[in-house]
Design an enzyme around this catalytic site. Structure first.
Site, PDB file in Angstrom:
ATOM      1  N   ASP A   1       0.883  -1.168   0.000  1.00  0.00           N
ATOM      2  CA  ASP A   1       0.000   0.000   0.000  1.00  0.00           C
ATOM      3  C   ASP A   1       0.931   1.232   0.000  1.00  0.00           C
ATOM      4  O   ASP A   1       2.130   1.107   0.298  1.00  0.00           O
ATOM      5  CB  ASP A   1      -0.846  -0.069   1.295  1.00  0.00           C
ATOM      6  CG  ASP A   1      -1.450   1.260   1.665  1.00  0.00           C
ATOM      7  OD1 ASP A   1      -2.082   1.864   0.787  1.00  0.00           O
ATOM      8  OD2 ASP A   1      -1.270   1.699   2.826  1.00  0.00           O
TER       9      ASP A   1
ATOM     10  N   ASP B   1      -0.002   5.149   1.057  1.00  0.00           N
ATOM     11  CA  ASP B   1      -0.161   6.075   2.202  1.00  0.00           C
ATOM     12  C   ASP B   1      -0.055   5.337   3.532  1.00  0.00           C
ATOM     13  O   ASP B   1      -0.784   4.378   3.781  1.00  0.00           O
ATOM     14  CB  ASP B   1      -1.544   6.754   2.144  1.00  0.00           C
ATOM     15  CG  ASP B   1      -1.571   7.920   1.169  1.00  0.00           C
ATOM     16  OD1 ASP B   1      -0.504   8.340   0.706  1.00  0.00           O
ATOM     17  OD2 ASP B   1      -2.675   8.415   0.878  1.00  0.00           O
TER      18      ASP B   1
HETATM   19  O1  M1P Z   1      -4.451   6.064  -0.518  1.00  0.00           O
HETATM   20  C1  M1P Z   1      -5.508   6.332   0.306  1.00  0.00           C
HETATM   21  C2  M1P Z   1      -6.359   7.490  -0.202  1.00  0.00           C
HETATM   22  O2  M1P Z   1      -5.546   8.647  -0.389  1.00  0.00           O
HETATM   23  C3  M1P Z   1      -6.232   9.809  -0.721  1.00  0.00           C
HETATM   24  O3  M1P Z   1      -7.131  10.110   0.313  1.00  0.00           O
HETATM   25  P1  M1P Z   1      -7.198  11.524   1.060  1.00  0.00           P
HETATM   26  O4  M1P Z   1      -6.947  12.592   0.052  1.00  0.00           O
HETATM   27  O5  M1P Z   1      -8.593  11.537   1.631  1.00  0.00           O
HETATM   28  O6  M1P Z   1      -6.148  11.498   2.137  1.00  0.00           O
HETATM   29  C4  M1P Z   1      -7.050   9.654  -1.984  1.00  0.00           C
HETATM   30  O7  M1P Z   1      -6.196   9.679  -3.107  1.00  0.00           O
HETATM   31  C5  M1P Z   1      -7.864   8.371  -1.958  1.00  0.00           C
HETATM   32  O8  M1P Z   1      -8.386   8.132  -3.237  1.00  0.00           O
HETATM   33  C6  M1P Z   1      -7.042   7.181  -1.525  1.00  0.00           C
HETATM   34  O9  M1P Z   1      -7.851   6.047  -1.392  1.00  0.00           O
END
Ligand code: M1P
Length: 257
Positions: free
Chosen positions: A18, A20
């Site tokens: 993953d 983030d």
């Molecule tokens: O990778 C997780 C999420 O990251 C972003 O979310 P946010 O802007 O709310 O922090 C988005 O790109 C989302 O699509 C993605 O699932």
């Protein structure tokens, strides 16, 4: 048997990550140490990322410190694998709009825009609906929010549950569309057809002959956007608590076992 393009890797394993809070903090660049660890890992195994975001955003996070998201990962899966690359070459994909049809999509977006207009949040910025290849991303404060505004909204939403309430309304109103609503980040949620979660990416690799497919993610709990791929019988799942923890686990399992 694993494709001969990976003949230089002693381990016939695929390691998928993953993005983030696994390879980098949310929407932030990966650290030099993370890039170095991934380089070392790639000498031994086949590696790839599976992010919910689109490729532009993931590249901002992973094409850093001399690395390139498409060249330095064997598999690059953005939008849960709806945008997919193997060794820098694009793989075939599907589109959200084709799945739903223009009319149904318009009904959904019109409803969302009305709902957002009536929603009271401390600040509103811009880009409340982001249309992507494999999904649509909805944000009550807008995707143009700054890092500080993101953090503030996330904390506010933890108390008020605005996104969860919005998702519930959409689930009821558009039940016949067979969609999944996934709160994977800080300020938004993703909408995509059922089954187009991160397990979608496995379609591109399940017949490649890997002895094992490992997945590393932070939101691996039920309801999190890593849950389906983490729990899938085709993968061996690992839960991490942020990028530093990922580095620790990778060193422990593969680099200095
Ligand atoms: O990778 C997780 C999420 O990251 C972003 O979310 P946010 O802007 O709310 O922090 C988005 O790109 C989302 O699509 C993605 O699932």
């Amino acid at each position: 048997m694993v494709s001969s393009v990976f003949a230089d890797r002693p381990h016939k394993k695929l390691l998928l990550f993953d993005v983030d809070e696994t390879l980098s903090h949310a929407r932030q660049p990966a650290s030099p140490e993370m890039i170095q660890v991934l380089r070392e890992l790639r000498k031994k195994s086949v590696i790839g990322f599976v992010g919910g975001s689109d490729l532009v955003k993931i590249s901002e996070q992973l094409s850093v410190h001399g690395s390139n998201a498409l060249e330095d990962f064997d598999y690059a899966f953005a939008e849960n694998g709806l945008t997919a690359y193997k060794l820098g070459g694009a793989l075939q994909s599907q589109s959200f709009i084709k799945y739903l049809g223009e009319d149904n999509y318009k009904k959904l977006v019109n409803f969302i825009l009305h709902y957002l207009a009536d929603m009271d949040v401390p600040v509103k910025r811009g880009t409340f609906v982001e249309f992507r290849n494999g999904m649509v991303n909805i944000s009550p404060i807008g995707r143009n929010a700054t890092k500080e505004e993101r953090n503030e909204f996330e904390a506010y939403d933890k108390i008020h549950g605005l996104r969860a309430a919005f998702v519930k309304v959409l689930q009821e109103k558009f039940a016949d569309y067979d969609l999944t609503f996934s709160i994977g980040g800080q300020i938004s949620f993703d909408v995509f057809p059922r089954g187009w979660d991160k397990t979608y990416a496995l379609r591109h690799v399940e017949d490649e002959g890997f002895e094992e497919i490992h997945f590393f993610g932070d939101k691996t709990y039920k309801g999190g956007n890593d849950y389906e791929i983490f729990a899938d019988p085709r993968t061996i799942g690992h839960t991490v608590a942020g990028p530093l923890d990922t580095i620790r686990v990778l060193k422990e399992l593969y680099l200095d076992p």
